[in-house]
Design a protein around this motif. Structure first.
Motif, PDB file in Angstrom:
ATOM      1  N   ALA A  63      54.051  52.249  15.248  1.00  0.00           N
ATOM      2  CA  ALA A  63      54.451  51.071  16.014  1.00  0.00           C
ATOM      3  C   ALA A  63      55.158  51.473  17.300  1.00  0.00           C
ATOM      4  CB  ALA A  63      55.344  50.173  15.169  1.00  0.00           C
ATOM      5  N   LEU A  64      55.918  52.550  17.252  1.00  0.00           N
ATOM      6  CA  LEU A  64      56.609  53.015  18.452  1.00  0.00           C
ATOM      7  C   LEU A  64      55.655  53.658  19.453  1.00  0.00           C
ATOM      8  CD1 LEU A  64      59.847  54.525  16.882  1.00  0.00           C
ATOM      9  CD2 LEU A  64      59.641  52.423  18.228  1.00  0.00           C
ATOM     10  N   LEU A  65      54.556  54.204  18.971  1.00  0.00           N
ATOM     11  CA  LEU A  65      53.605  54.877  19.848  1.00  0.00           C
ATOM     12  C   LEU A  65      52.645  53.917  20.549  1.00  0.00           C
ATOM     13  CD1 LEU A  65      52.718  57.984  17.675  1.00  0.00           C
ATOM     14  CD2 LEU A  65      54.208  57.891  19.675  1.00  0.00           C
ATOM     15  N   ILE A  66      52.468  52.734  20.004  1.00  0.00           N
ATOM     16  CA  ILE A  66      51.541  51.767  20.601  1.00  0.00           C
ATOM     17  C   ILE A  66      52.195  51.163  21.840  1.00  0.00           C
ATOM     18  CG2 ILE A  66      50.354  49.563  20.266  1.00  0.00           C
ATOM     19  CD1 ILE A  66      50.141  50.281  17.299  1.00  0.00           C
ATOM     20  N   PRO A  67      51.496  51.175  22.969  1.00  0.00           N
ATOM     21  CA  PRO A  67      52.076  50.618  24.205  1.00  0.00           C
ATOM     22  C   PRO A  67      52.041  49.090  24.176  1.00  0.00           C
ATOM     23  CG  PRO A  67      49.875  51.461  24.634  1.00  0.00           C
ATOM     24  CD  PRO A  67      50.193  51.782  23.198  1.00  0.00           C
ATOM     25  N   TRP A  68      53.067  48.475  23.633  1.00  0.00           N
ATOM     26  CA  TRP A  68      53.117  47.023  23.476  1.00  0.00           C
ATOM     27  C   TRP A  68      53.247  46.295  24.806  1.00  0.00           C
ATOM     28  CZ3 TRP A  68      51.596  45.335  18.992  1.00  0.00           C
ATOM     29  CH2 TRP A  68      51.761  46.133  17.869  1.00  0.00           C
ATOM     30  N   ASP A  69      53.741  46.958  25.818  1.00  0.00           N
ATOM     31  CA  ASP A  69      53.936  46.281  27.097  1.00  0.00           C
ATOM     32  C   ASP A  69      52.678  46.278  27.964  1.00  0.00           C
ATOM     33  OD1 ASP A  69      54.018  49.011  27.488  1.00  0.00           O
ATOM     34  OD2 ASP A  69      55.454  48.883  29.145  1.00  0.00           O
ATOM     35  N   ARG A  70      51.593  46.885  27.499  1.00  0.00           N
ATOM     36  CA  ARG A  70      50.359  46.927  28.277  1.00  0.00           C
ATOM     37  C   ARG A  70      49.767  45.516  28.336  1.00  0.00           C
ATOM     38  NH1 ARG A  70      45.985  50.885  26.234  1.00  0.00           N
ATOM     39  NH2 ARG A  70      47.490  52.359  27.053  1.00  0.00           N
ATOM     40  N   PRO A  71      49.462  45.019  29.519  1.00  0.00           N
ATOM     41  CA  PRO A  71      48.902  43.671  29.603  1.00  0.00           C
ATOM     42  C   PRO A  71      47.488  43.638  29.030  1.00  0.00           C
ATOM     43  CG  PRO A  71      48.925  44.706  31.765  1.00  0.00           C
ATOM     44  CD  PRO A  71      49.633  45.635  30.815  1.00  0.00           C
ATOM     45  N   CYS A  72      47.112  42.491  28.532  1.00  0.00           N
ATOM     46  CA  CYS A  72      45.757  42.316  28.015  1.00  0.00           C
ATOM     47  C   CYS A  72      44.778  42.396  29.180  1.00  0.00           C
ATOM     48  CB  CYS A  72      45.619  40.951  27.338  1.00  0.00           C
ATOM     49  SG  CYS A  72      46.680  40.790  25.899  1.00  0.00           S
ATOM     50  N   ALA A  73      43.567  42.794  28.874  1.00  0.00           N
ATOM     51  CA  ALA A  73      42.542  42.869  29.916  1.00  0.00           C
ATOM     52  C   ALA A  73      42.320  41.475  30.497  1.00  0.00           C
ATOM     53  CB  ALA A  73      41.254  43.411  29.330  1.00  0.00           C
ATOM     54  N   GLN A  74      42.300  41.398  31.816  1.00  0.00           N
ATOM     55  CA  GLN A  74      42.122  40.118  32.485  1.00  0.00           C
ATOM     56  C   GLN A  74      40.755  40.075  33.139  1.00  0.00           C
ATOM     57  OE1 GLN A  74      45.433  40.230  35.216  1.00  0.00           O
ATOM     58  NE2 GLN A  74      46.636  38.898  33.897  1.00  0.00           N
ATOM     59  N   GLU A  75      40.268  38.871  33.297  1.00  0.00           N
ATOM     60  CA  GLU A  75      39.036  38.682  34.049  1.00  0.00           C
ATOM     61  C   GLU A  75      39.313  39.061  35.497  1.00  0.00           C
ATOM     62  OE1 GLU A  75      35.890  37.371  33.205  1.00  0.00           O
ATOM     63  OE2 GLU A  75      36.574  37.739  31.161  1.00  0.00           O
ATOM     64  N   PRO A  76      38.339  39.647  36.184  1.00  0.00           N
ATOM     65  CA  PRO A  76      38.570  39.951  37.599  1.00  0.00           C
ATOM     66  C   PRO A  76      38.747  38.660  38.399  1.00  0.00           C
ATOM     67  CG  PRO A  76      36.339  40.571  36.919  1.00  0.00           C
ATOM     68  CD  PRO A  76      37.050  40.074  35.710  1.00  0.00           C
ATOM     69  N   VAL A  77      39.485  38.755  39.468  1.00  0.00           N
ATOM     70  CA  VAL A  77      39.695  37.599  40.336  1.00  0.00           C
ATOM     71  C   VAL A  77      38.366  37.276  41.015  1.00  0.00           C
ATOM     72  CG1 VAL A  77      40.937  36.724  42.348  1.00  0.00           C
ATOM     73  CG2 VAL A  77      42.108  38.180  40.710  1.00  0.00           C
ATOM     74  N   SER A  78      38.022  36.019  41.049  1.00  0.00           N
ATOM     75  CA  SER A  78      36.767  35.575  41.647  1.00  0.00           C
ATOM     76  C   SER A  78      37.015  35.061  43.062  1.00  0.00           C
ATOM     77  CB  SER A  78      36.163  34.456  40.792  1.00  0.00           C
ATOM     78  OG  SER A  78      35.171  33.754  41.505  1.00  0.00           O
ATOM     79  N   TYR A  79      36.211  35.537  43.993  1.00  0.00           N
ATOM     80  CA  TYR A  79      36.333  35.025  45.356  1.00  0.00           C
ATOM     81  C   TYR A  79      36.037  33.526  45.378  1.00  0.00           C
ATOM     82  CZ  TYR A  79      35.309  33.818  50.145  1.00  0.00           C
ATOM     83  OH  TYR A  79      35.302  33.179  51.357  1.00  0.00           O
ATOM     84  N   ALA A  80      34.915  33.134  44.768  1.00  0.00           N
ATOM     85  CA  ALA A  80      34.477  31.738  44.833  1.00  0.00           C
ATOM     86  C   ALA A  80      35.436  30.788  44.126  1.00  0.00           C
ATOM     87  CB  ALA A  80      33.076  31.604  44.243  1.00  0.00           C
ATOM     88  N   SER A  81      35.950  31.194  42.977  1.00  0.00           N
ATOM     89  CA  SER A  81      36.788  30.285  42.189  1.00  0.00           C
ATOM     90  C   SER A  81      38.274  30.383  42.496  1.00  0.00           C
ATOM     91  CB  SER A  81      36.588  30.553  40.698  1.00  0.00           C
ATOM     92  OG  SER A  81      35.250  30.390  40.347  1.00  0.00           O
ATOM     93  N   ALA A 129      42.934  44.416  45.596  1.00  0.00           N
ATOM     94  CA  ALA A 129      43.071  45.661  44.823  1.00  0.00           C
ATOM     95  C   ALA A 129      41.836  45.913  43.961  1.00  0.00           C
ATOM     96  CB  ALA A 129      44.317  45.601  43.949  1.00  0.00           C
ATOM     97  N   GLU A 130      41.209  44.844  43.473  1.00  0.00           N
ATOM     98  CA  GLU A 130      40.010  44.979  42.641  1.00  0.00           C
ATOM     99  C   GLU A 130      38.764  45.283  43.464  1.00  0.00           C
ATOM    100  OE1 GLU A 130      39.846  41.301  40.476  1.00  0.00           O
ATOM    101  OE2 GLU A 130      41.407  41.926  39.071  1.00  0.00           O
ATOM    102  N   GLY A 131      38.891  45.316  44.774  1.00  0.00           N
ATOM    103  CA  GLY A 131      37.753  45.657  45.619  1.00  0.00           C
ATOM    104  C   GLY A 131      37.267  44.527  46.493  1.00  0.00           C
ATOM    105  N   ALA A 132      37.901  43.370  46.431  1.00  0.00           N
ATOM    106  CA  ALA A 132      37.556  42.216  47.275  1.00  0.00           C
ATOM    107  C   ALA A 132      36.069  41.886  47.216  1.00  0.00           C
ATOM    108  CB  ALA A 132      38.012  42.450  48.717  1.00  0.00           C
ATOM    109  N   HIS A 133      35.533  41.823  46.009  1.00  0.00           N
ATOM    110  CA  HIS A 133      34.111  41.532  45.827  1.00  0.00           C
ATOM    111  C   HIS A 133      33.836  40.044  45.997  1.00  0.00           C
ATOM    112  CE1 HIS A 133      33.385  45.588  44.462  1.00  0.00           C
ATOM    113  NE2 HIS A 133      34.422  45.476  43.642  1.00  0.00           N
ATOM    114  N   ALA A 134      32.638  39.749  46.484  1.00  0.00           N
ATOM    115  CA  ALA A 134      32.242  38.345  46.644  1.00  0.00           C
ATOM    116  C   ALA A 134      32.035  37.708  45.280  1.00  0.00           C
ATOM    117  CB  ALA A 134      30.969  38.230  47.467  1.00  0.00           C
ATOM    118  N   GLY A 135      31.482  38.457  44.353  1.00  0.00           N
ATOM    119  CA  GLY A 135      31.236  37.909  43.020  1.00  0.00           C
ATOM    120  C   GLY A 135      30.169  36.840  43.051  1.00  0.00           C
ATOM    121  N   ALA A 136      29.903  36.301  41.908  1.00  0.00           N
ATOM    122  CA  ALA A 136      28.896  35.254  41.787  1.00  0.00           C
ATOM    123  C   ALA A 136      29.499  33.916  42.188  1.00  0.00           C
ATOM    124  CB  ALA A 136      28.383  35.181  40.358  1.00  0.00           C
TER     125      ALA A 136
END
Length: 192
Positions: A11-29, A111-118
């Motif tokens: 339990a001490l070795l698991i990085p509990w403060d790591r944020p969950c994976a997030q969806e990339p930011v969408s240019y359009a949305s 930071a994610e690369g400023a992609h246009a996305g779908a």
């Protein structure tokens, strides 16, 4: 006892403060609506202050008189981010400054690369107009205009053309139905 000790160590070795994976930011949305709301008033075609137009992805990447506005993958080097963030942001000059969460979205997108996305999914198309039929159809509803010159009928997703021939047909159908209904009502009353 040993198993609980191992569990505690794991339990001490698991990085509990790591944020969950997030969806990339969408240019359009995410980004385009933010720019439209806060920046496009002064930075749009026909009124591009500093020759910066933020109305489209390609024009945003082109930048303006001050150079490129977005350096993909490098938020610190992106002038647009420097203009809208900090203790006293320079932009927008009119209206309220962007909220910290909005600046964070813009920063993360760069930071994610400023992609246009779908582009965002388009809503389903509305059903087309009803089919027009020149022949009488099964009628589920009927209505005359108050002056009696127009007839509207529906049935099986069709709307018959409002010709005098069809209007006459429907008048006959209604007259016959009314005559039968009156006769049946008379029979029922006679049976009582």
């Amino acid at each position: 006892m040993r198993s609980s000790l191992w569990f505690a160590v794991l339990a001490l070795l698991i990085p509990w403060d790591r944020p969950c994976a997030q969806e990339p930011v969408s240019y359009a949305s995410d980004v385009a609506p933010l720019l439209r709301q806060h920046c496009a008033g002064c930075h749009r075609p026909g009124k591009a202050k500093g020759d910066l137009d933020v109305s489209t992805y390609s024009s945003l990447l082109r930048g303006g008189r001050g150079g490129v506005a977005i350096v993909a993958g490098r938020p610190i080097q992106s002038s647009i981010l420097n203009q809208v963030s900090g203790d006293e942001p320079a932009m927008p000059t009119k209206g309220e400054p962007l909220e910290e969460a909005q600046v964070a979205v813009l920063r993360r997108w760069i930071a994610e690369g400023a992609h246009a996305g779908a582009p965002p999914a388009k809503p389903a198309a509305a059903p087309g107009p009803p089919r027009i039929s020149s022949a009488p159809t099964a009628t589920s509803a009927i209505a005359y205009s108050p002056d009696g010159t127009r007839l509207a009928t529906t049935g099986d997703h069709e709307m018959p053309a409002q010709t005098e021939r069809i209007a006459g047909y429907h008048r006959d159908v209604i007259s016959n139905a009314m005559r039968r209904a009156r006769a049946r009502i008379g029979e029922i009353e006679a049976e009582r």
